[in-house]
Enzyme design. Sequence first.
Site, PDB file in Angstrom:
ATOM      1  N   LYS A 121      -2.463  -1.637  -2.121  1.00 43.81           N
ATOM      2  CA  LYS A 121      -3.428  -0.958  -1.253  1.00 43.81           C
ATOM      3  C   LYS A 121      -4.870  -1.388  -1.535  1.00 43.81           C
ATOM      4  O   LYS A 121      -5.758  -1.127  -0.716  1.00 43.81           O
ATOM      5  CB  LYS A 121      -3.277   0.557  -1.397  1.00 43.81           C
ATOM      6  CG  LYS A 121      -1.922   1.083  -0.922  1.00 43.81           C
ATOM      7  CD  LYS A 121      -1.848   2.598  -1.000  1.00 43.81           C
ATOM      8  CE  LYS A 121      -0.533   3.129  -0.438  1.00 43.81           C
ATOM      9  NZ  LYS A 121       0.577   3.047  -1.398  1.00 43.81           N
ATOM     10  N   SER A 159       1.721   0.189  -5.499  1.00 40.76           N
ATOM     11  CA  SER A 159       0.567   0.616  -4.698  1.00 40.76           C
ATOM     12  C   SER A 159      -0.727  -0.112  -5.032  1.00 40.76           C
ATOM     13  O   SER A 159      -1.752   0.138  -4.379  1.00 40.76           O
ATOM     14  CB  SER A 159       0.364   2.130  -4.830  1.00 40.76           C
ATOM     15  OG  SER A 159       1.327   2.815  -4.067  1.00 40.76           O
ATOM     16  N   SER A 217      -3.114   7.495  -2.499  1.00 42.96           N
ATOM     17  CA  SER A 217      -2.171   6.376  -2.397  1.00 42.96           C
ATOM     18  C   SER A 217      -1.218   6.601  -1.228  1.00 42.96           C
ATOM     19  O   SER A 217      -0.016   6.333  -1.312  1.00 42.96           O
ATOM     20  CB  SER A 217      -1.383   6.183  -3.697  1.00 42.96           C
ATOM     21  OG  SER A 217      -0.818   4.889  -3.747  1.00 42.96           O
TER      22      SER A 217
END
Length: 436
Positions: A63, A60, A122
């Site tokens: 992101k 993640s 997330s």
Amino acid sequence: MKLYSALLIIFSFFIVNITHASLFEVAPESLEAEAWTVLDPQSGQVITEHNSHVQRAPASLTKMMVAYIALKDIQAGKISKNEVITATPVVNVVQWDESQMYLKPTQQITIDQLLAGLIIMSANDAAVTLAERISGSVPAFVQRMNQEAKVLGMKDTNFANPAGITMDMHYSTAHDLAVLAQALTNETPDYLDYSKQQSFTYNQHFHRATNILLKQDATVDGLKTGFTRAAGYNLALTANRPTQQFDLNQRRLIVVVLGAQSGFKRAEIAHQLLNLSYAYTRNEIAIKNKQLIAELPVVASTLKMFRVETKKPSIVTTSLYNANQMIDMRNFDNQTHRLIQTDAFGFTSALEPLQQTQTHMNVELLTQSLTAPIAQIQQLARIHIYQNNRLIQTVLIEDVLQIDEASWFESILNWFKQLFSFGSSSANQAKIYPLN
């Protein structure tokens, strides 16, 4: 050409920092992670690193790029934080076991809420929803992600999706993710307004931030956690702390840790590296604002000498670690922020940081003169900065110049002046000014 038309127009001035080897080495066996790097975003220098260019699954931490693009588009006025958009069936690609905001098609949500969900929760559905809104489709957005990565110099990165799902062609490195984090903090600092939040609730779904250092250290304000089975536990961490220096009273550092064994361990390692770097390095203004570096003679123009002068200060990060051996983090006290050393008699003491640093600079001119007309980017000089005779940073100075050629009358006038000049011939030679 008009009489006395020799004009110098400076459109912009560039100082490009070229970093070299890290300031000190940490023994890899003393930290339980696959890769790490510590970056000073003010100087762009790497303080310490291990396997930082090895390609790994970013999970993640991906992101961060989604948020970077979204925040850049907000700054450009292409989208607005307050804009309300309608979720589309793209959210259905998110599986039940993925982090999400539980968005449903036709549900309305603001971009501000999507950014909070993306960064704090997330949420994968926030990632694909933002991707579709910004670029029209997820594949088009992934292409934009890779374009932005290329511009930032993330040479060992390729994105295949906006959420961080493990795929063969989805990879990055600790170094590249630190470069992305540097862009976030320097170019889109609004990111930190989200990443410092310890919790977020949307539509009765509560999520506590998984960056546990937000609670433990008040100077920590981001950046992003990540986990997949392939990646292990990842953390991009940043903090902003006051200094004892009147000219640089705040200092930010970035740490990226990849492939730790647990959420607790990634936080512990990142915090140790953060505290070590704050304790045993500092920033210094190496080149002052509007500092004259050199003068270059100009040929075929009424402008005789061009002043190579800085338009902003240049910061260098120096080491305060007074030893040559590799650092064993098992000897680092995370409470006192000091390395503990043991002498030949078994007595222990704290290794205090240096109070003074030995740095010097050499100027290398990339051209000895300028010949009109010029209308281009011109690389003018490199400034090599050394600490203890070790090259730690090179500053490339280039300018976008336009120098018009002298008219025939001006040329004749200049020729007569030179013919009857009794001054030293060295007046038309390049001159370098001392910087130290």
